[in-house]
Structures are given as structure tokens and as C-alpha cells.
Design an enzyme around this catalytic site. Structure first.
Site, mmCIF file in Angstrom:
data_model
loop_
_atom_site.group_PDB
_atom_site.id
_atom_site.type_symbol
_atom_site.label_atom_id
_atom_site.label_comp_id
_atom_site.label_asym_id
_atom_site.label_seq_id
_atom_site.Cartn_x
_atom_site.Cartn_y
_atom_site.Cartn_z
ATOM 1 N NE ARG A 187 -2.761 1.215 3.512
ATOM 2 C CZ ARG A 187 -3.727 1.360 4.439
ATOM 3 N NH1 ARG A 187 -4.978 1.550 4.062
ATOM 4 N NH2 ARG A 187 -3.440 1.262 5.713
ATOM 5 C CG ASP A 467 -4.156 2.352 11.359
ATOM 6 O OD1 ASP A 467 -5.157 3.012 11.717
ATOM 7 O OD2 ASP A 467 -4.213 1.515 10.438
#
Length: 562
Positions: A187, A467
Site C-alpha cells: 500500500r 494507526d
């Protein structure tokens, strides 16, 4: 050049700015690097730097235009407008077309694990028993120059099969045989993020272009030879035009490397509210290479908050109550399934962020029960796979999908029963804000920001793996609750936001909570980023008091990184 800048790539950077002269590589006219660490010449050879120059020049004008379009769209929402399906793309939504065939390596993706790109994590994730590992340069990685280059080096070593790691206690980490490893998916960062360490013609290159191009340059041919990609997860898209720009970028790199068109496959995370209204269009823009869409649930909730930041009637309860069973999130996930399966693409589920707690059997079983229920909901709804944040959750997720999905995927589950309107997708859910929920949001924001500023993008807090996406929910909710309790912006009925015990949510409450946080945390010496708690507290205070919700917390924080 400072001593810190001369240290090896894996070393932790010293906080604070350092004056480092720009380095202009040979063979890449127009490009400069604003930092240097040992070993970067091997990771950034002249031909790769030349690719970055041509890629930036091909993509940057349109990227800037699309970011401007985002700002215009948000101004429309701030003025009371609502997102909706596009009239000009009706033919795409109603047309009879499919995406390109899915490679064999991606046919079965029932359990995926995600995490940062440090060497230990890369080895553990590839060895975890998950079907796929999403190596995350975005929400799980604080983009210090060392983190980025160390991550690229770790992934190149993993693809080559040579990656190894020795912990401080002497424990050795080695990769399992190739056929036992998870399929690697990378990603890159989203379109909104710059890479300030690499400048072309005086401008920072897009962070996502840097991440994608460096990985592809080093690994594409090896991965292609092994029928393993390269594969990418594309984050935070808001429109088909943004997807089309990724198509241009990926095609550009394929041509440079001599790869067949469409060799590099992509999965798109539907993690913004505008994107849910353009899922068919995003699939169509990437139809030669896309293999699926993913319910990026945490970022999606954050995007809902950000999109409706000026809408007093869209205030959400505390984040623990905003679950995927809430009607507006259920509509989002089921529409994604129907859309993907109609086009021959995977419909991936969302991440379970829980962390098992071996020291507390009761809490551990409660966490596992929540994961089981979530994965059962996903597989019975028709999802083709799911995410976990911790290796111990892989057996739990696999158990649910194995029991209810005997085939590699569920493309045959068309979900033609799903009928979702614009209002279904934007209607807020009911709930409360408890005092503990308010205080937890403050704590999560401060602790995550402190860790991120210290170079750590993934932090366990109170049984959850936090996160940037999960922290953004907490940060945006604080802003929303406080600013809609202000006399300038209350609930639709004119009442202020209040806690479940009747306390009005105002800046006095916020100040008391910040002041009490040191006592709540205790000794911070052992916390990730514990030495930057005061800096993180001040930054949260600044972001929360801003008249307008700042688009991403990582944008102002990035200026303080390195």
C-alpha cells in the site's frame, strides 16, 4: 552533514530539524534529495531516480488539479451540500462490463494481515499463515526517510528471499519457504501526501508515486516471474478521476520497466464517503488491472466525519458505538459487495483492530468474540475475505470464512437484494458519548501522535492496534463534538453535545481532560514516543481548537517529522 544523517538506515532518527544540503543525483536532472542515509545509493540508483523524474512530471499537474477538486467538493459539503451518485456517469453504472481476470495468486484472499514495513514485521507477516500481507507505507508507517528506505530494503529482501532479522535479545527471524509465505501486496501513500525528501523541479514528489515506483523498480520482474504481481492496495481515492490517475502512473512504470500492460494489479480501498458513490466508476477506470474493492471501515468513518464537519445533524456517537452493524455502514458494505460481484471483482471486508490479551483471559475472550461476530457478519453478507491486525486473529478469521465460504471467493453471491439509496449511505447512527469514551479519544490522539512523531506509525493502546486511520476518528470526533457544542454550531434542535451523564461537551471539559492526562498515563518512559507526549498534547490542542477541521493530522505532523 550531521552525524545522525550519516548513520545506517535502520537507526532511529534524532528528533528535530537538521540542515542537510540537497544532493543532486547524476543522470536525474531536476531531482534533489534533501536527506542522505547510508545505503540509499543501492536503493535509489540513477535509473530509478530518472523514472521518478518522468513520473512526477507526467502525474503532478493532474494530481494538483484533483486535490483542488477535493477542496472544492468539501466547500460544497461545508455549505450544506450532500454527496450523491453522479448523473454524468450513469452509463458506466448501468453498463454490462467486467474487470480483467484475476490472477491465480489472488483468487483466494480470505484472510489478509496488515502492518508496517519494518523487517521484523515483514518477516512475521509473510510467515503468519495469512493468505496475503498488505505492507503498509501509509497509515501504519511514520514516513521518516529511514523508515521508508528501510521498508523498501526489507521488501526487496523479502521478494529476493534473503531477508533476515536479529532482535536485541538475539532471537533470529527468517522467512519460511516461498510457497508457505503470504502473497505480498504493497500500500503506497495516498494522493494527498507529499514526499518531502525527494524534490523534482523544486516540488516534492507525491509520496505514493515514490512508494510504488521504488518497490516496482526493485521487485516487479522477480514477482512477475513467480506469478506474484506486483500487487498494490490504493488508498483514500475520492473519485474515478483519481483512480484514472493511478492507471496512468502504473502504466507509466510498466512501460519504463518493460512489463505487459496490466501486469501490476490493484485493489482499491473504499475508505472515503465520496468514493462509495463512485464504486462502479472506480472499477471501470482501472478495469484492466483492478481485482477488487476493500471496505476500509476506519478511514471511511473518519471520512464521514470530515465530509460532514459542518453538518450539525450528522454528529456521531463515540467511536466504539459506530460499528459495521449501524445502518449507514451496513449499507456501505453491502453495496460494495453487490457492485464488485456484478463486475467480477473481489469485495474485501474490513480490519479487526483488536489485540489478543494473554494476561487477561476474560478480556481476551471478549475480544475474540467480537472478532468472530465481525467476521461471521462479513462472510455471510458475501465478502470474499477480511483483514486482521494481529497474527493471533488469523485462525479466528479463517475459521469463520472456512466454515461459510468453501469456494475461493463468493463472486456468485450477487446480492441483488441490496437496494441502497443516497440517504441510506449518509444517515447518521444514534448513540451516546460516555465520559470514558471522550477521555479515551483524547488519550488515543495524544499517544498516537507522540509515537508517530517519534517514527512509529502503529501503536497498541488498550487492546486495539491504533494507526493513523483509527486515531483520525478520535481526533475528528473531538473536533466535531466540541465545535457543535459551540453557540455557532449546535445540534439540529439547538441543543449542545453532551456526555451520557449530562455534562456539556465544551472546551473547559477538553482542557480538564488534557490536564488530567499525565496522571492517567503515569510513567511515560515505556510508552512509544513517551518523550514527545508534551509536543503531541500541544499539537492536539491546536488541531482541536482550529476553526476548521484539518484535513489529515499527518499533514501538520509531517512538518515536525525527521
Amino acid at each position: 552533514m550531521s552525524a545522525a544523517a550519516e548513520s545506517a538506515i535502520p537507526a532511529s532518527p534524532a528528533p528535530g530539524p537538521r540542515p542537510i544540503p540537497a544532493v543532486v543525483p547524476k543522470g536525474a536532472a531536476g531531482l534533489s534529495l534533501t536527506e542522505r542515509v547510508a545505503g540509499q545509493e543501492q536503493l535509489l540508483p540513477a535509473p530509478l531516480l530518472g523514472l521518478l523524474v518522468t513520473l512526477h512530471r507526467a502525474i503532478e499537474p493532474e494530481r494538483r488539479a484533483l486535490l483542488a477538486a477535493r477542496r472544492e467538493r468539501q466547500a460544497f459539503y461545508d455549505a450544506g451540500g450532500l454527496p450523491d451518485f453522479r448523473d454524468d456517469t450513469r452509463a458506466i453504472r448501468e453498463g454490462d462490463w467486467k474487470v480483467a481476470p484475476i490472477p491465480q495468486a489472488l483468487q483466494d484472499r480470505r484472510v489478509e494481515i496488515t502492518g508496517p514495513v519494518d523487517p521484523k514485521m515483514v518477516i512475521n507477516a509473510l510467515n503468519s499463515g495469512a493468505h496475503c500481507y498488505m505492507a503498509d507505507f501509509e497509515d501504519s508507517t511514520a514516513p521518516t526517510w529511514r523508515n521508508l528506505l528501510a521498508g523498501q530494503g526489507a521488501l526487496a529482501g523479502a521478494v529476493e528471499g534473503s531477508l533476515a532479522f536479529e532482535a536485541g535479545n538475539g532471537k533470529q527471524y527468517r522467512l519460511r519457504p516461498y510457497e508457505e509465505r503470504a502473497v505480498l501486496i504493497v500500500r503506497p501513500r495516498g494522493w494527498h501526501l507529499d514526499e518531502k525528501h525527494v524534490r523534482v523541479d523544486g516540488e516534492p514528489i507525491a509520496g505514493g508515486l515514490f512508494d510504488m515506483a521504488v518497490f516496482a523498480y526493485h521487485n516487479a520482474r522477480t514477482l512477475m516471474a513467480n506469478d506474484r504481481g506486483p500487487y498494490f492496495y490504493l488508498p483514500k481515492l475520492q473519485s474515478m478521476e483519481e483512480a484514472a490517475l493511478w492507471e496512468t502512473a502504473l502504466s507509466h512504470v510498466e512501460a519504463f520497466l518493460g512489463l505487459p500492460h496490466g501486469q501490476m494489479k490493484a485493489t482499491v480501498l473504499v475508505e472515503t464517503l465520496p468514493a462509495v458513490f463512485e464504486m462502479d466508476e472506480i472499477l471501470h477506470a482501472l478495469r484492466d488491472r483492478i481485482v477488487g474493492l476493500n471496505c476500509g471501515r476506519w478511514d471511511y468513518i473518519f471520512s464521514y466525519l470530515k465530509t460532514f464537519r459542518a453538518h450539525a445533524d450528522k454528529v456521531l456517537p463515540e467511536r466504539g458505538q459506530v460499528t459495521m452493524t449501524q445502518p449507514f455502514l451496513k449499507a456501505y458494505s453491502e453495496l460494495l459487495i453487490r457492485t464488485c460481484h456484478r463486475r467480477g471483482a473481489h469485495a474485501m471486508g474490513g480490519m479487526a483492530a483488536q489485540i489478543p490479551n494473554a494476561s487477561d483471559p476474560v478480556a481476551n475472550e471478549q475480544a475474540l468474540a467480537r472478532v468472530r461476530a465481525d467476521k461471521l457478519r462479513e462472510v455471510t453478507a458475501g465478502h470474499d475475505g477480511t483483514w486482521v491486525a494481529h497474527p493471533a486473529l488469523i485462525p479466528v478469521a479463517r475459521e469463520m470464512f472456512d466454515a461459510h465460504m468453501p469456494t475461493p471467493n463468493q463472486h456468485h453471491v450477487l446480492r441483488e437484494d441490496v437496494q441502497v439509496s443516497r440517504d441510506d449511505l449518509i444517515r447518521p447512527c444514534e448513540g451516546t458519548i460516555t465520559r470514558e469514551g471522550f477521555e479515551n479519544n483524547v488519550e488515543v490522539c495524544v499517544r498516537y501522535l507522540a509515537a508517530w512523531l517519534d517514527g512509529n506509525g502503529c501503536v497498541p493502546i488498550h487492546g486495539m492496534m491504533e494507526d493513523a486511520a483509527t486515531a483520525e476518528i478520535a481526533r475528528a470526533q473531538l473536533w466535531q463534538w466540541l465545535h457543535h457544542s459551540d453557540p455557532r454550531g449546535r445540534h439540529a434542535d439547538g441543543s449542545p453535545v453532551h456526555l451520557a451523564d449530562g455534562t456539556v461537551v465544551d472546551f473547559a471539559l477538553f482542557e480538564r481532560t488534557l490536564a488530567a492526562l499525565p496522571g492517567r498515563l503515569g510513567d511515560t518512559a515505556g510508552l512509544p514516543g513517551g518523550n514527545r507526549i508534551a509536543e503531541a498534547t500541544a499539537l492536539l490542542d491546536e488541531l482541536t481548537r482550529a476553526c476548521q477541521l484539518v484535513e489529515f493530522l499527518t499533514l501538520p505532523a509531517y512538518a515536525r517529522l525527521d
